[in-house]
Design a protein around this motif. Structure first.
Motif, PDB file in Angstrom:
ATOM      1  N   LEU A  56       0.863  -1.178   0.000  1.00  9.50           N
ATOM      2  CA  LEU A  56       0.000   0.000   0.000  1.00  9.50           C
ATOM      3  C   LEU A  56       0.906   1.236   0.000  1.00  9.50           C
ATOM      4  O   LEU A  56       2.124   1.113   0.065  1.00  9.50           O
ATOM      5  CB  LEU A  56      -0.897   0.005   1.240  1.00  9.50           C
ATOM      6  CG  LEU A  56      -1.811  -1.198   1.441  1.00  9.50           C
ATOM      7  CD1 LEU A  56      -2.485  -1.130   2.811  1.00  9.50           C
ATOM      8  CD2 LEU A  56      -2.872  -1.277   0.344  1.00  9.50           C
ATOM      9  N   ALA A  57       0.310   2.398  -0.053  1.00 12.77           N
ATOM     10  CA  ALA A  57       1.094   3.637   0.005  1.00 12.77           C
ATOM     11  C   ALA A  57       1.803   3.767   1.350  1.00 12.77           C
ATOM     12  O   ALA A  57       1.444   3.097   2.324  1.00 12.77           O
ATOM     13  CB  ALA A  57       0.176   4.834  -0.230  1.00 12.77           C
ATOM     14  N   HIS A  58       2.803   4.641   1.400  1.00 12.95           N
ATOM     15  CA  HIS A  58       3.518   4.983   2.638  1.00 12.95           C
ATOM     16  C   HIS A  58       4.278   3.807   3.243  1.00 12.95           C
ATOM     17  O   HIS A  58       4.533   3.783   4.451  1.00 12.95           O
ATOM     18  CB  HIS A  58       2.565   5.564   3.693  1.00 12.95           C
ATOM     19  CG  HIS A  58       1.731   6.699   3.188  1.00 12.95           C
ATOM     20  ND1 HIS A  58       2.256   7.946   2.909  1.00 12.95           N
ATOM     21  CD2 HIS A  58       0.400   6.763   2.880  1.00 12.95           C
ATOM     22  CE1 HIS A  58       1.279   8.737   2.463  1.00 12.95           C
ATOM     23  NE2 HIS A  58       0.158   8.040   2.431  1.00 12.95           N
ATOM     24  N   GLY A  59       4.617   2.795   2.421  1.00 15.64           N
ATOM     25  CA  GLY A  59       5.355   1.661   2.953  1.00 15.64           C
ATOM     26  C   GLY A  59       4.510   0.703   3.765  1.00 15.64           C
ATOM     27  O   GLY A  59       5.036  -0.214   4.405  1.00 15.64           O
ATOM     28  N   GLU A  60       3.187   0.894   3.752  1.00 17.91           N
ATOM     29  CA  GLU A  60       2.286  -0.019   4.458  1.00 17.91           C
ATOM     30  C   GLU A  60       2.016  -1.233   3.573  1.00 17.91           C
ATOM     31  O   GLU A  60       2.382  -1.261   2.396  1.00 17.91           O
ATOM     32  CB  GLU A  60       0.970   0.687   4.796  1.00 17.91           C
ATOM     33  CG  GLU A  60       1.120   2.033   5.479  1.00 17.91           C
ATOM     34  CD  GLU A  60       1.686   1.942   6.880  1.00 17.91           C
ATOM     35  OE1 GLU A  60       1.627   0.849   7.477  1.00 17.91           O
ATOM     36  OE2 GLU A  60       2.200   2.952   7.384  1.00 17.91           O
ATOM     37  N   SER A  61       1.335  -2.228   4.143  1.00 15.26           N
ATOM     38  CA  SER A  61       0.995  -3.397   3.326  1.00 15.26           C
ATOM     39  C   SER A  61      -0.264  -4.066   3.855  1.00 15.26           C
ATOM     40  O   SER A  61      -0.641  -3.872   5.015  1.00 15.26           O
ATOM     41  CB  SER A  61       2.151  -4.414   3.316  1.00 15.26           C
ATOM     42  OG  SER A  61       2.292  -5.014   4.582  1.00 15.26           O
ATOM     43  N   MET A  62      -0.911  -4.829   2.966  1.00 16.21           N
ATOM     44  CA  MET A  62      -1.996  -5.729   3.371  1.00 16.21           C
ATOM     45  C   MET A  62      -1.360  -7.059   3.771  1.00 16.21           C
ATOM     46  O   MET A  62      -0.515  -7.583   3.046  1.00 16.21           O
ATOM     47  CB  MET A  62      -2.968  -5.987   2.216  1.00 16.21           C
ATOM     48  CG  MET A  62      -3.846  -4.821   1.862  1.00 16.21           C
ATOM     49  SD  MET A  62      -4.969  -5.219   0.477  1.00 16.21           S
ATOM     50  CE  MET A  62      -6.230  -6.225   1.298  1.00 16.21           C
ATOM     51  N   MET A  63      -1.770  -7.578   4.907  1.00 17.57           N
ATOM     52  CA  MET A  63      -1.265  -8.878   5.329  1.00 17.57           C
ATOM     53  C   MET A  63      -1.672  -9.964   4.342  1.00 17.57           C
ATOM     54  O   MET A  63      -2.658  -9.816   3.609  1.00 17.57           O
ATOM     55  CB  MET A  63      -1.855  -9.251   6.699  1.00 17.57           C
ATOM     56  CG  MET A  63      -1.543  -8.309   7.829  1.00 17.57           C
ATOM     57  SD  MET A  63      -2.493  -8.831   9.293  1.00 17.57           S
ATOM     58  CE  MET A  63      -2.109  -7.514  10.434  1.00 17.57           C
ATOM     59  N   LYS A  64      -0.935 -11.076   4.350  1.00 20.51           N
ATOM     60  CA  LYS A  64      -1.364 -12.245   3.586  1.00 20.51           C
ATOM     61  C   LYS A  64      -2.749 -12.683   4.066  1.00 20.51           C
ATOM     62  O   LYS A  64      -3.063 -12.552   5.243  1.00 20.51           O
ATOM     63  CB  LYS A  64      -0.403 -13.411   3.813  1.00 20.51           C
ATOM     64  CG  LYS A  64       0.966 -13.284   3.217  1.00 20.51           C
ATOM     65  CD  LYS A  64       1.730 -14.575   3.537  1.00 20.51           C
ATOM     66  CE  LYS A  64       3.125 -14.563   2.972  1.00 20.51           C
ATOM     67  NZ  LYS A  64       3.792 -15.862   3.221  1.00 20.51           N
ATOM     68  N   PRO A  65      -3.577 -13.251   3.185  1.00 15.71           N
ATOM     69  CA  PRO A  65      -4.894 -13.738   3.612  1.00 15.71           C
ATOM     70  C   PRO A  65      -4.826 -14.722   4.788  1.00 15.71           C
ATOM     71  O   PRO A  65      -5.671 -14.679   5.675  1.00 15.71           O
ATOM     72  CB  PRO A  65      -5.440 -14.421   2.352  1.00 15.71           C
ATOM     73  CG  PRO A  65      -4.771 -13.713   1.214  1.00 15.71           C
ATOM     74  CD  PRO A  65      -3.401 -13.371   1.711  1.00 15.71           C
ATOM     75  N   VAL A  66      -3.822 -15.602   4.794  1.00 15.60           N
ATOM     76  CA  VAL A  66      -3.732 -16.573   5.894  1.00 15.60           C
ATOM     77  C   VAL A  66      -3.511 -15.865   7.224  1.00 15.60           C
ATOM     78  O   VAL A  66      -4.060 -16.278   8.262  1.00 15.60           O
ATOM     79  CB  VAL A  66      -2.615 -17.614   5.663  1.00 15.60           C
ATOM     80  CG1 VAL A  66      -2.966 -18.549   4.524  1.00 15.60           C
ATOM     81  CG2 VAL A  66      -1.257 -16.972   5.434  1.00 15.60           C
ATOM     82  N   VAL A  67      -2.718 -14.791   7.209  1.00 14.08           N
ATOM     83  CA  VAL A  67      -2.468 -14.054   8.449  1.00 14.08           C
ATOM     84  C   VAL A  67      -3.734 -13.327   8.891  1.00 14.08           C
ATOM     85  O   VAL A  67      -4.086 -13.320  10.083  1.00 14.08           O
ATOM     86  CB  VAL A  67      -1.297 -13.066   8.275  1.00 14.08           C
ATOM     87  CG1 VAL A  67      -1.092 -12.225   9.531  1.00 14.08           C
ATOM     88  CG2 VAL A  67      -0.013 -13.827   7.936  1.00 14.08           C
ATOM     89  N   GLU A  68      -4.449 -12.736   7.922  1.00 18.00           N
ATOM     90  CA  GLU A  68      -5.721 -12.078   8.271  1.00 18.00           C
ATOM     91  C   GLU A  68      -6.677 -13.075   8.920  1.00 18.00           C
ATOM     92  O   GLU A  68      -7.351 -12.754   9.907  1.00 18.00           O
ATOM     93  CB  GLU A  68      -6.346 -11.469   7.014  1.00 18.00           C
ATOM     94  CG  GLU A  68      -5.559 -10.276   6.485  1.00 18.00           C
ATOM     95  CD  GLU A  68      -5.953  -9.849   5.081  1.00 18.00           C
ATOM     96  OE1 GLU A  68      -5.695  -8.684   4.746  1.00 18.00           O
ATOM     97  OE2 GLU A  68      -6.494 -10.667   4.315  1.00 18.00           O
ATOM     98  N   GLY A  69      -6.731 -14.287   8.375  1.00 23.41           N
ATOM     99  CA  GLY A  69      -7.587 -15.318   8.961  1.00 23.41           C
ATOM    100  C   GLY A  69      -7.194 -15.651  10.384  1.00 23.41           C
ATOM    101  O   GLY A  69      -8.046 -15.757  11.275  1.00 23.41           O
ATOM    102  N   ARG A  70      -5.888 -15.786  10.618  1.00 25.02           N
ATOM    103  CA  ARG A  70      -5.417 -16.108  11.967  1.00 25.02           C
ATOM    104  C   ARG A  70      -5.661 -14.947  12.935  1.00 25.02           C
ATOM    105  O   ARG A  70      -5.983 -15.164  14.101  1.00 25.02           O
ATOM    106  CB  ARG A  70      -3.923 -16.454  11.936  1.00 25.02           C
ATOM    107  CG  ARG A  70      -3.607 -17.805  11.321  1.00 25.02           C
ATOM    108  CD  ARG A  70      -4.079 -18.992  12.156  1.00 25.02           C
ATOM    109  NE  ARG A  70      -3.365 -19.144  13.411  1.00 25.02           N
ATOM    110  CZ  ARG A  70      -2.232 -19.834  13.576  1.00 25.02           C
ATOM    111  NH1 ARG A  70      -1.670 -20.439  12.535  1.00 25.02           N
ATOM    112  NH2 ARG A  70      -1.672 -19.928  14.755  1.00 25.02           N
ATOM    113  N   VAL A  71      -5.500 -13.712  12.452  1.00 30.49           N
ATOM    114  CA  VAL A  71      -5.788 -12.535  13.280  1.00 30.49           C
ATOM    115  C   VAL A  71      -7.230 -12.586  13.770  1.00 30.49           C
ATOM    116  O   VAL A  71      -7.517 -12.483  14.973  1.00 30.49           O
ATOM    117  CB  VAL A  71      -5.562 -11.227  12.488  1.00 30.49           C
ATOM    118  CG1 VAL A  71      -6.086 -10.026  13.269  1.00 30.49           C
ATOM    119  CG2 VAL A  71      -4.093 -11.040  12.154  1.00 30.49           C
TER     120      VAL A  71
END
Length: 218
Positions: A56-71
């Motif tokens: 994403l902008a500003h050096g940010e990122s979307m987590m991997k789907p598997v990590v989002e699921g675990r979160v």
């Protein structure tokens, strides 16, 4: 040839998320029903359901789907819960939290990311119980207490101020440590200090202001 995002979403859940021990039916339903591709920047949309983190902008990122699921599974958001998200990012995890809980308050350092996330949520009718605020988590203060907190960027060590925002039985997902071998944990407030449950190793960009001080070796 246009991509079948619906099919890709089902395959993501069945071939990536579920095999990583994400078995909570409500979490899986949120991941299947909320179109992740609608939250991915257009230049990366073809990778919406791939097993990768997306920039994403500003050096940010979307987590991997598997990590989002675990979160989502690890903090066990219930229908009556009030949730704080630190780092709105794309707004996808925000949407999932809004689907699972009663109310989400999400804070985002970058105004453009906050505006884009709000627009995406509203366009899909997913923003009714979500408030997005532009704020720095290390300067922000609130009298509110939350049932669950999700921190979407890493920290060197868990900030005490974040724990103060939890209710007595609340739980917080956070990633701590030094790249590349960081530890994802769930933290709970205990009588004698925080109780920490280790989940898995991962690697995330640090929250702005949360990276370890540089070490100088002489």
């Amino acid at each position: 040839m246009t991509m079948d995002y619906g099919k890709a979403r089902e395959l993501m859940v069945e071939q990536q998320v579920r095999p990583w021990d994400v078995l909570d039916a409500r979490v899986l339903d949120a991941l299947v029903s909320i179109p992740r591709d609608a939250f991915v920047p257009s230049q990366h949309r073809a990778l919406s359901y791939a097993d990768v983190a997306l920039p994403l902008a500003h050096g940010e990122s979307m987590m991997k789907p598997v990590v989002e699921g675990r979160v989502l599974q690890s903090i066990d958001v219930q229908a009556g819960d009030e949730v704080l998200e630190i780092g709105t990012g794309s707004g996808f995890l925000t949407a999932c939290l809004g689907r699972l809980g009663r109310e989400v308050h999400s804070i985002e350092l970058h105004a453009d990311l906050a505006d884009e996330a709000r627009a995406r949520l509203d366009a899909m009718g997913l923003g009714v119980n979500v408030r997005i605020e532009v704020a720095d988590a290390f300067a922000w203060n609130t009298e509110r207490r939350f049932d669950a907190i999700v921190v979407t960027g890493a920290v060197d060590a868990i900030p005490g101020r974040f724990l103060q925002w939890l209710r007595p039985e609340g739980r917080m997902f956070i990633v701590r440590g030094a790249s590349p071998a960081m530890e994802a944990v769930v933290a709970r407030n205990g009588v004698n200090g925080p109780r920490i449950e280790s989940l898995f190793e991962t690697d995330l960009p640090y929250l702005v202001g949360a990276a370890p001080a540089p070490r100088f070796d002489f």
